[in-house]
Motif scaffolding. Structure first.
Motif, PDB file in Angstrom:
ATOM      1  N   GLN A  70       0.830  -1.203   0.000  1.00  8.99           N
ATOM      2  CA  GLN A  70       0.000   0.000   0.000  1.00  8.99           C
ATOM      3  C   GLN A  70       0.866   1.256   0.000  1.00  8.99           C
ATOM      4  O   GLN A  70       1.661   1.468   0.919  1.00  8.99           O
ATOM      5  N   TYR A  71       0.704   2.076  -1.038  1.00 12.88           N
ATOM      6  CA  TYR A  71       1.387   3.372  -1.077  1.00 12.88           C
ATOM      7  C   TYR A  71       0.753   4.311  -0.056  1.00 12.88           C
ATOM      8  O   TYR A  71      -0.396   4.126   0.314  1.00 12.88           O
ATOM      9  N   PRO A  72       1.518   5.336   0.378  1.00 13.83           N
ATOM     10  CA  PRO A  72       0.964   6.271   1.361  1.00 13.83           C
ATOM     11  C   PRO A  72      -0.367   6.877   0.903  1.00 13.83           C
ATOM     12  O   PRO A  72      -1.223   7.182   1.729  1.00 13.83           O
ATOM     13  N   ASP A  73      -0.576   7.019  -0.394  1.00  6.13           N
ATOM     14  CA  ASP A  73      -1.849   7.591  -0.862  1.00  6.13           C
ATOM     15  C   ASP A  73      -2.969   6.543  -0.881  1.00  6.13           C
ATOM     16  O   ASP A  73      -4.084   6.828  -1.316  1.00  6.13           O
ATOM     17  N   GLY A  74      -2.664   5.341  -0.425  1.00  7.80           N
ATOM     18  CA  GLY A  74      -3.703   4.316  -0.320  1.00  7.80           C
ATOM     19  C   GLY A  74      -3.753   3.371  -1.505  1.00  7.80           C
ATOM     20  O   GLY A  74      -4.396   2.326  -1.450  1.00  7.80           O
ATOM     21  N   GLU A  75      -3.072   3.737  -2.584  1.00 11.73           N
ATOM     22  CA  GLU A  75      -3.123   2.882  -3.764  1.00 11.73           C
ATOM     23  C   GLU A  75      -2.419   1.543  -3.490  1.00 11.73           C
ATOM     24  O   GLU A  75      -1.414   1.499  -2.782  1.00 11.73           O
ATOM     25  N   LEU A  76      -2.967   0.477  -4.050  1.00  9.90           N
ATOM     26  CA  LEU A  76      -2.404  -0.855  -3.821  1.00  9.90           C
ATOM     27  C   LEU A  76      -1.612  -1.312  -5.038  1.00  9.90           C
ATOM     28  O   LEU A  76      -2.092  -1.223  -6.168  1.00  9.90           O
TER      29      LEU A  76
ATOM     30  N   THR B  65       3.051  -0.954   4.742  1.00  4.31           N
ATOM     31  CA  THR B  65       1.980  -1.936   4.954  1.00  4.31           C
ATOM     32  C   THR B  65       1.711  -2.745   3.695  1.00  4.31           C
ATOM     33  O   THR B  65       1.570  -2.192   2.601  1.00  4.31           O
TER      34      THR B  65
ATOM     35  N   CYS C 122      -4.845  -9.894   0.079  1.00 11.86           N
ATOM     36  CA  CYS C 122      -6.200  -9.507  -0.322  1.00 11.86           C
ATOM     37  C   CYS C 122      -6.898 -10.645  -1.057  1.00 11.86           C
ATOM     38  O   CYS C 122      -6.266 -11.459  -1.724  1.00 11.86           O
TER      39      CYS C 122
ATOM     40  N   GLU D 103       2.595  -5.316   8.784  1.00  6.78           N
ATOM     41  CA  GLU D 103       3.228  -4.030   9.056  1.00  6.78           C
ATOM     42  C   GLU D 103       4.739  -4.230   9.038  1.00  6.78           C
ATOM     43  O   GLU D 103       5.297  -4.865   9.931  1.00  6.78           O
TER      44      GLU D 103
END
Ligand code: C2O
Ligand code: CU
Length: 529
Positions: free
Chosen positions: A257-263, A306, A310, A329
């Motif tokens: 997961q990138y900090p912007d939420g993208e997976l 993180t 999925c 984590e």
């Protein structure tokens, strides 16, 4: 979570329960298994037991109360944990598992995938169910390495869905069977169906959701709705993944997961299936796992941050939906082991450790047995699925969720109006009328056709007890990922060619591992003499 918050929920459950009771008086609505948490002990976190050859393990099956998403619900557990204890055993060991039944209903324990002595397989063919309050000794054998599991074989649509499942992790005798890793970790995955009062209740008289099986709306990884694992940077973890869902096919992948939420999809190295290693390791970004199947996959965590394991739903014409099952984590500190570097390099040579070579000459043989998967439905539930009219042969036909328009029909379907069928295509015999007998040592070529033209074509995870098999080809395409299996997800419209190694004498079951399909007759028994 505060006690105060839980009180109204319990009150709610009580109201719902009394409605149901009065309904029954008026309309003779079905009776349900209890949902109350009153007087139950709290669930405890799952544990791991190292079990030595000759040891006895004590398990008690009982109801527990467990908090799921802030709601206290009644579940069923082995030694009060969901999943039950992970039993780590060396290949070749023999142990005794003493099961005490405190469930309030009869039960058995089925050691799924073990090629064990027939009498301890936990099926109605070989054992009377253990009554409430009774104890039974299972003597278990572990001839194969890998990830195996246990669950009841009486009303497993109910017992297993309510939490009765646990892993056997069998460690191999051969050195270098698996590659060295920093850690090993079993992950048992299931989905539970929650309603406003807790876990949606189960009928006492038999399974509902007979048509498609019961799809959950809440995912559990090792019994946890938000499992989080702390990892050091550059760790390689070997995951033993078990699909303990009643009906749901999982599509598993690892994502950063990138900090912007993208997976971002990362590779998993697939090293093993149900009963040991793949002949060749494979790198994969997503892998299907049907109910009952296992996958052994290595994950490499090379960046701090993180990662998620999925389940990804891929509906045609729609954006993918990623459901996080477990979070990893990753701390900035790295391990100093070299396994991460080795993770990148692929062995492409077939490994003799998989033990497949001597069977290859039989792959081209015509089938000895032919099975068809089919369904019969009463007019009350019959609704030909629209997809059946324009089937794409490359589409396995996975139902990613409860069907939007057939949900109600599914919920109300039972063995009375829906009968799933395994048919012997030579004799026409169906389910319990099939009687196969093999000689010990026979290698049986079996063709399974999952009828595309049936009333409700869908994939079925077909499980053979007591033996192992290879999936030689699917739809005529040779399987590049050979490994010994005990359960195989036969896609909608698929023709699968199997080679069964009938090496273990006894009376053994074959069935679909969707709990509700099994309850609606999708099974037969065969004999190895
Ligand atoms: Cu895991 Cu007969 O089942
Ligand atoms: Cu099925």
């Amino acid at each position: 979570m505060s006690r105060l918050f839980q009180l109204p929920l319990l009150a709610c459950a009580a109201v719902l329960f009394s409605c149901r009771t009065s309904d029954r008086l008026v309309t003779a609505a079905p009776e349900y298994f209890p949902t109350s948490v009153e007087g139950l002990e709290a669930a405890v976190p799952p544990s791991t037991l190292e079990v030595k050859d000759g040891d006895t393990v004590y398990l008690t099956a009982s109801p527990v109360r467990k908090v799921l998403q802030g709601r206290e619900v009644r579940m069923l557990a082995y030694n009060r944990s969901i999943p039950g204890p992970t039993l780590r055993v060396a290949q070749g060991a023999h142990i005794t598992l003493r099961l005490r039944n405190a469930l309030g209903i009869p039960t058995t324990l089925h050691p799924h995938g073990l090629r064990l002595r027939n009498g301890f397989d936990g099926t109605p063919d070989v054992q009377k169910a253990i009554q409430d309050g009774d104890t039974y000794d299972y003597i278990l054998d572990f001839p194969d390495p890998g990830a195996f599991w246990y669950h009841p074989h009486v009303r497993e649509d109910y017992g297993q869905a309510m939490g009765l499942y646990g892993n056997f992790i069998v460690t191999p005798v051969a050195r270098n069977y698996w590659r060295p890793v920093d850690r090993e970790m079993p992950l048992m995955l299931e989905d539970v169906l929650m309603d406003s009062a807790g876990i949606a209740p189960f009928r006492r008289d038999g399974a509902d959701h007979a048509m498609m099986g019961r799809f959950g709306n809440l995912y559990l990884a090792n019994g946890d709705t938000a499992l989080s694992i702390r990892v050091k940077r550059k760790e390689v973890i070997r995951l033993y993944l078990t699909n303990a869902c009643s009906a749901r096919v999982l599509n598993l992948g690892l994502y950063y997961q990138y900090p912007d939420g993208e997976l971002l999809n990362r590779n998993l190295r697939l090293v093993g299936a149900d009963m040991g290693r793949f002949e060749r390791d494979q790198v994969s970004i997503a892998e299907l796992l049907g109910p009952g199947e296992r996958l052994v996959a290595e994950a490499y965590f090379d960046e701090a941050g993180t990662y998620f394991l999925c389940h990804t739903k891929e509906k045609a014409g729609e954006a993918q939906v990623h459901v996080p099952l477990a979070a990893f984590e990753v701390l900035p500190d790295s391990v100093d082991t070299p396994y991460g570097d080795a993770f990148q390099s692929m062995d492409t040579a077939a490994s003799p450790l998989a033990g497949i070579d001597s069977f290859r000459t039989e792959f081209a043989r015509p089938p000895d047995k032919r099975l068809e998967l089919d369904v019969w439905m009463d007019h009350s539930v019959m609704q030909k699925s629209s997809a059946a009219d324009h089937l794409d042969p490359n589409d396995m036909g996975i139902e990613w969720d409860e069907h939007p328009t057939m949900g109600l029909a599914n919920a109300n379907s039972t063995a009375e109006n829906t009968r799933w069928i395994i048919r012997d295509a030579e004799t026409g015999a169906e389910n319990h009328d099939i009687h196969w007998t093999f000689k010990r040592g026979d290698h049986v070529r079996i063709r399974i056709y999952n009828k595309a033209e049936s009333m409700h074509p869908m994939p079925h995870p077909i499980h053979f007890h007591g033996q192992r098999f290879l999936v030689i080809s699917r739809n005529g395409v040779p399987n590049p990922q050979l490994a010994w299996k005990d359960t195989y997800l036969v896609g909608r419209g698929e023709t699968a060619e199997l080679l069964l190694d009938a090496a273990n004498p006894g009376e053994w079951m074959v069935h679909c591992h969707i709990g509700e399909h099994m309850e609606s007759m999708m099974m037969f028994s065969y004999r190895v003499e």
